[in-house]
Scaffold this motif. Sequence first.
Motif, mmCIF file in Angstrom:
data_model
loop_
_atom_site.group_PDB
_atom_site.id
_atom_site.type_symbol
_atom_site.label_atom_id
_atom_site.label_comp_id
_atom_site.label_asym_id
_atom_site.label_seq_id
_atom_site.Cartn_x
_atom_site.Cartn_y
_atom_site.Cartn_z
ATOM 1 N N HIS A 136 0.847 -1.195 0.000
ATOM 2 C CA HIS A 136 0.000 0.000 0.000
ATOM 3 C C HIS A 136 0.878 1.238 0.000
ATOM 4 O O HIS A 136 1.796 1.348 0.808
ATOM 5 C CB HIS A 136 -0.904 0.013 1.230
ATOM 6 C CG HIS A 136 -1.768 -1.204 1.315
ATOM 7 N ND1 HIS A 136 -2.809 -1.423 0.455
ATOM 8 C CD2 HIS A 136 -1.728 -2.265 2.147
ATOM 9 C CE1 HIS A 136 -3.386 -2.585 0.758
ATOM 10 N NE2 HIS A 136 -2.737 -3.118 1.782
ATOM 11 N N GLY A 141 -5.043 4.541 -1.186
ATOM 12 C CA GLY A 141 -4.938 3.155 -1.658
ATOM 13 C C GLY A 141 -5.556 2.188 -0.664
ATOM 14 O O GLY A 141 -6.289 1.270 -1.033
ATOM 15 N N ILE A 142 -5.256 2.408 0.612
ATOM 16 C CA ILE A 142 -5.776 1.529 1.660
ATOM 17 C C ILE A 142 -7.298 1.609 1.712
ATOM 18 O O ILE A 142 -7.986 0.585 1.771
ATOM 19 C CB ILE A 142 -5.199 1.936 3.031
ATOM 20 C CG1 ILE A 142 -3.694 1.685 3.042
ATOM 21 C CG2 ILE A 142 -5.950 1.254 4.166
ATOM 22 C CD1 ILE A 142 -3.202 0.780 4.104
ATOM 23 N N ALA A 145 -8.847 -0.168 -1.171
ATOM 24 C CA ALA A 145 -8.776 -1.622 -1.011
ATOM 25 C C ALA A 145 -9.810 -2.116 -0.012
ATOM 26 O O ALA A 145 -10.436 -3.160 -0.197
ATOM 27 C CB ALA A 145 -7.375 -2.027 -0.567
ATOM 28 N N ILE A 153 -8.475 -5.243 4.918
ATOM 29 C CA ILE A 153 -7.393 -4.437 5.486
ATOM 30 C C ILE A 153 -7.321 -4.712 6.988
ATOM 31 O O ILE A 153 -8.273 -4.474 7.726
ATOM 32 C CB ILE A 153 -7.623 -2.934 5.225
ATOM 33 C CG1 ILE A 153 -7.547 -2.642 3.730
ATOM 34 C CG2 ILE A 153 -6.622 -2.090 5.989
ATOM 35 C CD1 ILE A 153 -6.190 -2.845 3.108
ATOM 36 N N ASP A 200 -1.613 -4.688 7.638
ATOM 37 C CA ASP A 200 -1.419 -3.719 6.559
ATOM 38 C C ASP A 200 -1.080 -2.339 7.094
ATOM 39 O O ASP A 200 -0.417 -1.544 6.445
ATOM 40 C CB ASP A 200 -2.704 -3.602 5.722
ATOM 41 C CG ASP A 200 -3.087 -4.929 5.115
ATOM 42 O OD1 ASP A 200 -2.379 -5.361 4.200
ATOM 43 O OD2 ASP A 200 -4.071 -5.528 5.582
#
Lengths: 323, 505
Positions: A136, A141-142, A145, A153, A200
């Motif tokens: 990431h 982006g996280i 996702a 995540i 993450d």
Amino acid sequence: MKKLLFSVCMAVLALGFAVQSGVAADDKYPSKQINWYIHSSAGGGTDIFSRTAALRLRRILKVPIVISTMSGGSGARMLNHMMEQPADGYTIVSLTNSNLATMARGRTTAQREDIIGIARGCYDPQSLVIKADGKHKDIQGILAAAKEKPGSIKIGVAHMASIDHVASYALGKAAGVEFEFVPFDGGGEIIVALLGDVIDMGVLNPSEFMGQYEAGKVKPAVFLVADRLEGFPDTPTAKELGYDVEMATWRGVGVKAGTPPEVVKILRDAFQESMSHKIYQNYLADNSMGPESVLTGEEWDAFLDQKWPIWKETMDELGYVEK
Amino acid sequence: MLDQLLLGFMTIMEPMNFLAVFLGVLGGMIIGSLPGLTAPMGCALLIPFTYTMQPVPAITMLVSLYCGAMFGGSIAAILVHAPGTPAAAATTFDGYPLAQKGQAGKALGMACISSALGGLFSVVVLILLAPVLADLAIKFGPPEYFALAIFGLSMISSLGSKSVVKNLLGGTIGVFIACIGMDSISGFSRYDFGITHLMDGVSFIPVMIGLFAAAEVFRQAEKGVRKIVIDRKISGLLPTWEEIKSVKTTLIRSSLIGTFIGILPAEGGTVASFIGYNEAKRFSKEPEKFGTGALEGVAAAECANNSATGGAMVPTMALGIPGSGTTAVILGALLVHGMRPGPLLFIQHTDVVYAVFIGMFFANLMFLGLGLGGAKVFSQILRVPTYVLSPIILVLCVVGTYALHNNMADVWIMLICGLVGYKMKEYGFAAAPIVLGLVLGELIEISLRRSLIVFDNNAFIFFTRPWALTFIVLTVLGLCSPAIRSWVERRGEKNKKQQAADSQE
């Protein structure tokens, strides 16, 4: 044996103080020993904060200030004890997020309105930290996702129902995504898990990740504050991204409601002076916190007023309120 | 690196720094030898006094106290059956029986030598491999911790009393006690019955002090005033060269185990000494002697817990992640002195880092001298009659337990465990499996549930990650080893019979 002797001496001393405090005339505050309680263990962040703040405070108030640990139920025992003491300013308590959580969960007889804020001493912004060379790249982006695949995540937090949990939950809620929370025992473990690709993202304070950040191993993805931090000009804030989430690890001091206003004023002024001293300011700098950490008087009370409903509401949503 | 080490050596040789090492070790030995006063507590008490010191003597003194306390724990473990520090719990298994046989001196000597050798080994590892080994900590995710903890728990079956069933029961009780209090994964309290004190769980130090020390006091009281203790003669203070040589492989094995476990964050001397002890027993030619006063058992446990000191310093210094309770306090001290532990510490504060390493090396040599020279002085505690010693130990139990969190609830837990431990022994239950279950129970639960969250409820994760699989295989081998051994023996006998039969024909 030395330790035993020491303990006995301390017990005798404490007894002496107890007797003395029973007969002391309360014409002018402060005229006797002030008992300062903390809920966490010796050597921890709250202990160090309290001891550092007390250094100058003793000189200013010219009375003994004894800091003791009263652990049990994340502050429940300490707050219950405070409720049983007279509202005379001789019993003060250190307040943290955990204590608000404990109050919000209904685990103590004390509630927000039972406490008057004296001063805040620490303000360490929460941030969501990612691996510097991980899959990431940034917070967008996280979030993307997490939106695409809910629960994919994994976020490392220090304990559940804690500031870490509430902070990341609040961001997720604002962004309309769901994270999977993985509880750890502290910031150190979270960093290891992050570096080892177990999670993450981790919820950490600058003071916790500075070492690994300077070494280029991790980087903060977002700070849960309004304005960008001086030390991290490239890291966006939650507010910039359009999420009204402000969360930090803070520590402060309070007394029982009903304490006479003149006593509250003396204490607030004394804390203001003690925390402006360079001993305290050096402590803040050493722990990557700014001088704006210090907040006294009504501002601090207003801060607590602002945080209290958030805790109440979130604890209820997460199902942590004991009914 | 050689010149840095030399520079560190010069720094430590300065009188004030050398004095810091000496005082740290001496203080550590005193704190360690008193049941209930632990190394983290000693370090936490010492930190305020180091504020005004230079970084080198301040940190060195704390680290020396850590080393001294780790050895000091064995003194009480051997002499009065109460581990002075949690990490010395495994030392009581053989140390106390040795003292009962009148070989307290020899046990102390062996504890001292093996502690020092383990400690020195771990410091060498710390110096040589700090940056390299620290990488391993990162490879350890929840599945690896789970497998490691299961491996640790597998030794319950062979620990304590002779009855495997009673040991397993004890271990289960320990795991259950670990469930009391906050469930870390859900954030809710379990089995607290609405009692605020139980919300934080039952910490294992009060349980341990109760089961080991208080229970022993009650047992002594039951025996009445007798001269047993006074009669014990202390002879043969030093183990012979042959005895030291005979535990050579145990020392090497325990040093490796201790250092390795020390490096893992969140695990320290306590787990190290249990695993070190159990592995020594597993590899021993005479495992039945363990628990009845085997010098090898003392050597295995003490060597492992002291080698965990150097190991625990590796992630503390290199990553800023404490590997034990004490190093967590030392980490705080480093911050107080303006040094942020992490990969950069070795670049920014090279001088301090290497001086501390050398100081730690000297601390291990220092307690070797103090321990061997002062063993007689420490043994004097044996000359004190039971009716004087027992009340003192009980007072120390109470004071030490209370000092943990300034919480009277811990004292009650300790006393209850003391009574339970006292009755338990009558029915053939041992304390060690309970303590082990308690120590490992929380780690097992949390690492299992954490693994399942992280890997989306995939239970095969424990068999597909190399380190986790290694520990699972070791556990299976360990559990099967008695069966395999007896099978091999039977086969051997069969072969012999066969041969005998063949030759007769």
